[in-house]
Design a protein around this motif. Structure first.
Motif, mmCIF file in Angstrom:
data_model
loop_
_atom_site.group_PDB
_atom_site.id
_atom_site.type_symbol
_atom_site.label_atom_id
_atom_site.label_comp_id
_atom_site.label_asym_id
_atom_site.label_seq_id
_atom_site.Cartn_x
_atom_site.Cartn_y
_atom_site.Cartn_z
ATOM 1 N N SER A 171 -32.518 -18.229 81.453
ATOM 2 C CA SER A 171 -33.934 -17.876 81.450
ATOM 3 C C SER A 171 -34.275 -17.061 80.215
ATOM 4 C CB SER A 171 -34.269 -17.079 82.713
ATOM 5 O OG SER A 171 -33.516 -15.895 82.721
ATOM 6 N N ALA A 172 -35.567 -16.953 79.992
ATOM 7 C CA ALA A 172 -36.030 -16.182 78.845
ATOM 8 C C ALA A 172 -35.763 -14.703 79.056
ATOM 9 C CB ALA A 172 -37.524 -16.422 78.642
ATOM 10 N N PRO A 173 -35.605 -13.955 77.963
ATOM 11 C CA PRO A 173 -35.389 -12.519 78.109
ATOM 12 C C PRO A 173 -36.546 -11.874 78.863
ATOM 13 C CG PRO A 173 -34.949 -13.239 75.858
ATOM 14 C CD PRO A 173 -35.586 -14.393 76.555
ATOM 15 N N SER A 174 -36.253 -10.823 79.626
ATOM 16 C CA SER A 174 -37.277 -10.178 80.424
ATOM 17 C C SER A 174 -38.292 -9.476 79.527
ATOM 18 C CB SER A 174 -36.634 -9.172 81.375
ATOM 19 O OG SER A 174 -35.922 -8.199 80.630
ATOM 20 N N ASN A 175 -39.533 -9.459 79.992
ATOM 21 C CA ASN A 175 -40.594 -8.756 79.289
ATOM 22 C C ASN A 175 -40.495 -7.268 79.613
ATOM 23 O OD1 ASN A 175 -43.515 -7.551 79.319
ATOM 24 N ND2 ASN A 175 -43.641 -9.364 77.992
ATOM 25 N N ALA A 176 -40.496 -6.431 78.588
ATOM 26 C CA ALA A 176 -40.290 -4.994 78.782
ATOM 27 C C ALA A 176 -41.383 -4.381 79.637
ATOM 28 C CB ALA A 176 -40.228 -4.292 77.423
ATOM 29 N N GLN A 177 -42.639 -4.836 79.442
ATOM 30 C CA GLN A 177 -43.739 -4.268 80.216
ATOM 31 C C GLN A 177 -43.638 -4.665 81.690
ATOM 32 O OE1 GLN A 177 -47.594 -5.268 78.675
ATOM 33 N NE2 GLN A 177 -48.714 -4.050 80.205
ATOM 34 N N THR A 178 -43.301 -5.932 81.936
ATOM 35 C CA THR A 178 -43.130 -6.386 83.322
ATOM 36 C C THR A 178 -41.969 -5.667 83.985
ATOM 37 O OG1 THR A 178 -43.997 -8.566 82.738
ATOM 38 C CG2 THR A 178 -42.718 -8.408 84.779
ATOM 39 N N LEU A 179 -40.866 -5.512 83.261
ATOM 40 C CA LEU A 179 -39.702 -4.821 83.809
ATOM 41 C C LEU A 179 -40.046 -3.382 84.168
ATOM 42 C CD1 LEU A 179 -36.686 -4.874 84.476
ATOM 43 C CD2 LEU A 179 -36.215 -4.279 82.075
ATOM 44 N N ALA A 180 -40.809 -2.710 83.316
ATOM 45 C CA ALA A 180 -41.198 -1.332 83.601
ATOM 46 C C ALA A 180 -42.056 -1.261 84.865
ATOM 47 C CB ALA A 180 -41.955 -0.751 82.408
ATOM 48 N N ARG A 181 -42.977 -2.218 85.031
ATOM 49 C CA ARG A 181 -43.816 -2.225 86.229
ATOM 50 C C ARG A 181 -42.972 -2.477 87.486
ATOM 51 N NH1 ARG A 181 -49.188 -5.787 84.504
ATOM 52 N NH2 ARG A 181 -49.939 -4.380 82.841
ATOM 53 N N LEU A 182 -41.995 -3.359 87.380
ATOM 54 C CA LEU A 182 -41.125 -3.630 88.530
ATOM 55 C C LEU A 182 -40.354 -2.382 88.934
ATOM 56 C CD1 LEU A 182 -39.708 -7.170 87.606
ATOM 57 C CD2 LEU A 182 -41.144 -6.620 89.568
ATOM 58 N N ARG A 183 -39.810 -1.691 87.944
ATOM 59 C CA ARG A 183 -39.042 -0.481 88.254
ATOM 60 C C ARG A 183 -39.926 0.593 88.878
ATOM 61 N NH1 ARG A 183 -35.528 -0.170 82.632
ATOM 62 N NH2 ARG A 183 -33.871 -1.656 83.248
ATOM 63 N N ALA A 184 -41.136 0.667 88.446
ATOM 64 C CA ALA A 184 -42.038 1.702 88.947
ATOM 65 C C ALA A 184 -42.512 1.433 90.366
ATOM 66 C CB ALA A 184 -43.248 1.825 88.010
ATOM 67 N N THR A 185 -42.459 0.176 90.803
ATOM 68 C CA THR A 185 -43.001 -0.175 92.126
ATOM 69 C C THR A 185 -41.911 -0.547 93.138
ATOM 70 O OG1 THR A 185 -43.300 -2.464 91.355
ATOM 71 C CG2 THR A 185 -45.195 -0.964 91.169
ATOM 72 N N ILE A 186 -40.667 -0.228 92.832
ATOM 73 C CA ILE A 186 -39.584 -0.565 93.770
ATOM 74 C C ILE A 186 -39.832 0.074 95.129
ATOM 75 C CG2 ILE A 186 -37.149 -0.134 94.309
ATOM 76 C CD1 ILE A 186 -36.465 -0.663 91.431
ATOM 77 N N GLY A 187 -40.196 1.344 95.152
ATOM 78 C CA GLY A 187 -40.419 2.038 96.415
ATOM 79 C C GLY A 187 -41.569 1.437 97.202
ATOM 80 N N VAL A 188 -42.659 1.119 96.495
ATOM 81 C CA VAL A 188 -43.828 0.542 97.164
ATOM 82 C C VAL A 188 -43.492 -0.828 97.738
ATOM 83 C CG1 VAL A 188 -46.193 -0.276 96.829
ATOM 84 C CG2 VAL A 188 -45.419 1.825 95.695
ATOM 85 N N LEU A 189 -42.798 -1.642 96.953
ATOM 86 C CA LEU A 189 -42.422 -2.980 97.423
ATOM 87 C C LEU A 189 -41.484 -2.900 98.628
ATOM 88 C CD1 LEU A 189 -41.857 -4.822 94.014
ATOM 89 C CD2 LEU A 189 -43.744 -5.158 95.621
ATOM 90 N N SER A 190 -40.570 -1.947 98.616
ATOM 91 C CA SER A 190 -39.639 -1.798 99.744
ATOM 92 C C SER A 190 -40.390 -1.411 101.007
ATOM 93 C CB SER A 190 -38.577 -0.742 99.420
ATOM 94 O OG SER A 190 -37.808 -1.133 98.303
ATOM 95 N N THR A 191 -41.324 -0.479 100.884
ATOM 96 C CA THR A 191 -42.116 -0.067 102.047
ATOM 97 C C THR A 191 -42.951 -1.223 102.569
ATOM 98 O OG1 THR A 191 -42.226 2.189 101.181
ATOM 99 C CG2 THR A 191 -43.822 1.581 102.869
ATOM 100 N N THR A 192 -43.560 -1.969 101.660
ATOM 101 C CA THR A 192 -44.375 -3.117 102.057
ATOM 102 C C THR A 192 -43.526 -4.160 102.772
ATOM 103 O OG1 THR A 192 -45.820 -2.744 100.142
ATOM 104 C CG2 THR A 192 -45.934 -4.908 101.219
ATOM 105 N N THR A 193 -42.323 -4.382 102.255
ATOM 106 C CA THR A 193 -41.426 -5.366 102.869
ATOM 107 C C THR A 193 -41.038 -4.948 104.282
ATOM 108 O OG1 THR A 193 -40.537 -5.974 100.705
ATOM 109 C CG2 THR A 193 -39.214 -6.546 102.634
#
Length: 395
Positions: free
Chosen positions: A10-32
């Motif tokens: 796959s293509a290299p990860s986008n730095a901005q998208t990766l930063a957003r993913l890391r910042a929302t791990i807790g929110v995504l876990s709670t939502t899940t």
């Protein structure tokens, strides 16, 4: 098993998208976790420990997706990050179908958040990463459950061998019951042990085939292979004669002996001991049927020094004949010693031949063995000899 590697790099990860993913791990876990409670009715009925394990799996799934998005070429995250050290415990309490339902919700939560998580223009790339991630996790889950099933199968085989060995040795019945319960044994009576030679190709596949064949004739079956011997413990037999015949066809070459039916596990040990004694003595009866009952080998077992057979002959034949009186022992003894001649026996005892016939029929009624049949007459003659020796040995 399909490779855990992605089909293409796959293509290299986008730095901005990766930063957003890391910042929302807790929110995504709670939502899940909330979505699990809403979407899966069976999840709400689970105990606290199982809910915690699945919740942890979901959280690990979110965190591992971030790692996967950053380095999609590395498949090691699947087993280590998501399942950690508890795949066996999870597989023992949660089915593969339910585990996949949890993973599907994890993926769905991430996919629903793609527009907010992806950098401008990266939505399609992030969504494709989610789909590849879902495929990898599905393969990993199947692998975890397959390994757990193999582990349980190996443990069940070892436990089955321990149970068979315990029955042969007459181990404590409480220990036996607990071990048999662990295998899901249902039978509570009518135990029988069959012993013979094992086929040359007696692998795990053969054991499974034998167990399936035995299930057609009995409620439960245990299979043990000790060297070149095959041991089958049957519980809850339906049709004894048919069961013994059909199951004996799966043994290797040579005689097959089955012990007397037992009402309890304690007596199952006696059945096994009788079957082993019969197998050791059966070569003295070349015309023995296959399979043959251990009780039909009483004479040969006595000659081979089996005290159980000697006591069985005294208890099952000699003493009942003595108790019946009416000259049964004297008539049977004369009939056997005079070449099985009714007329000669009648002359010897000064009675009519019909009286001899009547008494011999009584012998059959009392003992279950017919003196008019050569093989059964041999059993009766052995019982008379053993009984007289036992009587003479008394003080």
């Amino acid at each position: 098993m399909p490779s855990l590697k992605p089909a293409k790099q796959s293509a290299p990860s986008n730095a901005q998208t990766l930063a957003r993913l890391r910042a929302t791990i807790g929110v995504l876990s709670t939502t899940t976790t909330k979505q699990l409670d809403v979407s899966l009715p069976w999840y709400r009925r689970l105990g606290a420990e199982e809910r915690s394990a699945l919740g942890l799996l979901a959280q690990n799934g979110i965190a591992s997706f971030v790692s996967y998005y950053e380095k999609p070429s590395s498949p090691a995250w699947v087993l280590t990050d998501i399942f950690g050290n508890a795949p066996t415990e999870l597989a023992s309490s949660i089915s593969l179908q339910k585990a996949l339902q949890v993973i599907r919700i994890v993926v769905q939560v991430v996919e629903d958040q793609v527009p907010e998580l992806a950098a401008p223009g990266e939505e399609a790339v992030l969504r494709e990463a989610v789909l590849r991630y879902a495929r990898e996790v599905a393969f990993a889950a199947a692998d975890v459950y397959a390994r757990a099933a193999e582990s349980r199968g190996a443990w069940d085989t070892r436990l089955e061998s321990l149970i068979v060995d315990a029955i042969l040795r007459g181990e404590n019945t409480d220990v036996l019951r607990s071990r048999i319960a662990a295998l899901g044994w249902k039978s509570k009576d009518r135990f029988t042990v069959m012993i013979g030679s094992a086929p040359e190709s007696a692998g795990q596949g053969f054991v499974n085939d034998l167990r399936r064949a035995a299930s057609r004739h009995a409620e439960d079956a245990l299979v043990g292979i000790q060297g070149d011997r095959l041991i089958v413990v049957l519980g809850g037999l339906h049709d004894q004669e048919t069961a013994y015949l059909r199951i004996s066809e799966l043994f290797g070459a040579g005689p097959v002996v089955y012990g007397p039916e037992a009402a309890t596990l304690v007596d199952a040990s006696y059945s096994a001991r009788a079957a082993f004694a019969g197998l050791a003595a059966v070569r003295a009866w070349p015309q023995a049927p296959r399979p043959v009952a251990a009780n039909d080998l009483w004479p040969e077992r006595v000659m081979n020094g089996d005290d159980d057979a000697r006591r069985a002959l005294v208890r099952g034949i000699y003493r009942p004949l003595l108790a019946a009186s009416n000259g049964l022992v004297e008539t049977l003894s004369a009939y056997l010693s005079l070449g099985h001649s009714l007329e000669a026996t009648a002359r010897e005892l000064f009675v009519h031949a019909n009286t001899v016939r009547y008494r011999l029929r009584r012998v059959t009624d009392v003992t279950g063995w017919d003196p008019l049949l050569p093989r059964e007459a041999f059993v009766l003659q052995t019982a008379l000899a053993v009984g007289r020796l036992a009587q003479a040995a008394k003080p």
